[in-house]
Design an enzyme around this catalytic site. Structure first.
Site, mmCIF file in Angstrom:
data_model
loop_
_atom_site.group_PDB
_atom_site.id
_atom_site.type_symbol
_atom_site.label_atom_id
_atom_site.label_comp_id
_atom_site.label_asym_id
_atom_site.label_seq_id
_atom_site.Cartn_x
_atom_site.Cartn_y
_atom_site.Cartn_z
ATOM 1 N N HIS A 88 23.672 30.388 6.060
ATOM 2 C CA HIS A 88 22.941 31.315 6.927
ATOM 3 C C HIS A 88 22.900 30.854 8.379
ATOM 4 O O HIS A 88 22.971 29.661 8.658
ATOM 5 C CB HIS A 88 21.484 31.450 6.470
ATOM 6 N N ASP A 108 7.837 26.007 11.910
ATOM 7 C CA ASP A 108 8.124 25.135 10.771
ATOM 8 C C ASP A 108 8.227 25.995 9.525
ATOM 9 O O ASP A 108 7.416 26.919 9.327
ATOM 10 C CB ASP A 108 7.010 24.109 10.557
ATOM 11 N N LYS A 150 17.960 23.690 14.237
ATOM 12 C CA LYS A 150 17.044 23.280 13.172
ATOM 13 C C LYS A 150 17.028 21.761 13.048
ATOM 14 O O LYS A 150 18.040 21.096 13.296
ATOM 15 C CB LYS A 150 17.484 23.871 11.825
ATOM 16 N N HIS A 197 24.135 27.139 7.995
ATOM 17 C CA HIS A 197 23.438 26.087 7.271
ATOM 18 C C HIS A 197 23.166 26.532 5.839
ATOM 19 O O HIS A 197 22.925 27.706 5.573
ATOM 20 C CB HIS A 197 22.104 25.763 7.970
ATOM 21 N N LYS A 226 21.403 38.448 -2.436
ATOM 22 C CA LYS A 226 21.766 38.592 -1.019
ATOM 23 C C LYS A 226 22.912 37.636 -0.645
ATOM 24 O O LYS A 226 23.848 38.025 0.048
ATOM 25 C CB LYS A 226 20.528 38.315 -0.166
ATOM 26 N N ASP A 227 22.830 36.389 -1.118
ATOM 27 C CA ASP A 227 23.863 35.405 -0.784
ATOM 28 C C ASP A 227 25.173 35.650 -1.538
ATOM 29 O O ASP A 227 26.244 35.298 -1.052
ATOM 30 C CB ASP A 227 23.367 33.987 -1.046
ATOM 31 N N TYR A 256 11.902 22.405 7.403
ATOM 32 C CA TYR A 256 12.698 22.440 8.624
ATOM 33 C C TYR A 256 11.947 23.053 9.789
ATOM 34 O O TYR A 256 11.133 23.946 9.638
ATOM 35 C CB TYR A 256 14.039 23.139 8.411
ATOM 36 N N ARG A 265 0.818 -1.225 0.000
ATOM 37 C CA ARG A 265 0.000 0.000 0.000
ATOM 38 C C ARG A 265 0.843 1.262 0.000
ATOM 39 O O ARG A 265 0.361 2.346 -0.304
ATOM 40 C CB ARG A 265 -0.903 0.024 1.237
#
Length: 178
Positions: A62, A48, A72, A119, A169-170, A132, A23
């Site tokens: 980050h 979450d 996290k 992370h 931004k990154d 997360y 199933r």
């Protein structure tokens, strides 16, 4: 659920007990009591988050600092990512080291990332849905990060540089000088 140690102090991979038959399958993705017994932490998650990204999207590296730091528990609901954790705790025995773990909807692995870690992740499949739990609320003023391509860390993101999709931004995050 099974706990798998990583080389990083306080960072764990969690593998659920997956029950299946013709199933489909069932597994318990989170149980606070089991989680706290396995990890030896009193972590209580309050938020979450979920993101959807296409192949090559790189999010990171980050963290939040100070009283707004976040632990996290991360996993992939659909697709496949390379998840990266960097120990940024100056007093840790594993300070400045990183761990890479492939998370997917097939292996159902989760990673617990303690407070004080950077992370990030990159999507390896055509698309991925990343989920997360955080033990502290998002606080924009406490946000910080390190450039994904920091030469000190020398992270292998498993995709060619020209295939990476990175936010503006990154792209301007500073490099880390340990």
């Amino acid at each position: 659920m099974k706990k798998i140690e990583t080389k990083l102090e306080g960072c764990f991979i969690l593998e659920p007990l997956k029950l299946g038959d013709k199933r489909g399958y069932f597994f318990e993705s989170f149980n606070e009591r089991t989680f706290q017994e396995l990890t030896g932490t009193e972590t209580h998650f309050v938020q979450d988050n979920q993101s959807f990204s296409t192949k090559g999207v790189l999010r990171g590296l980050h963290a939040q600092e100070g009283e707004h730091a976040q632990a996290k528990l991360v996993r992939v609901l659909q697709g496949r990512v390379l998840d990266i954790m960097v120990d940024a705790r100056p007093n840790s025995a594993t300070f400045g080291q990183y761990e890479a773990v492939e998370l997917s909807d097939e292996n159902n692995l989760q990673v617990f990332i303690p407070r004080g870690f950077l992370h990030g992740f990159v999507v390896l499949s055509d698309a991925a849905t990343f989920f997360y739990k955080c033990d502290n609320f998002y606080h924009k003023a406490s946000e910080w990060g390190i450039h994904y391509n920091d030469p000190t860390l020398a992270i292998d993101w498993q995709l060619p540089e020209d295939e990476l999709i990175i936010s503006d931004k990154d792209k301007v995050l500073p490099f880390w000088e340990k």
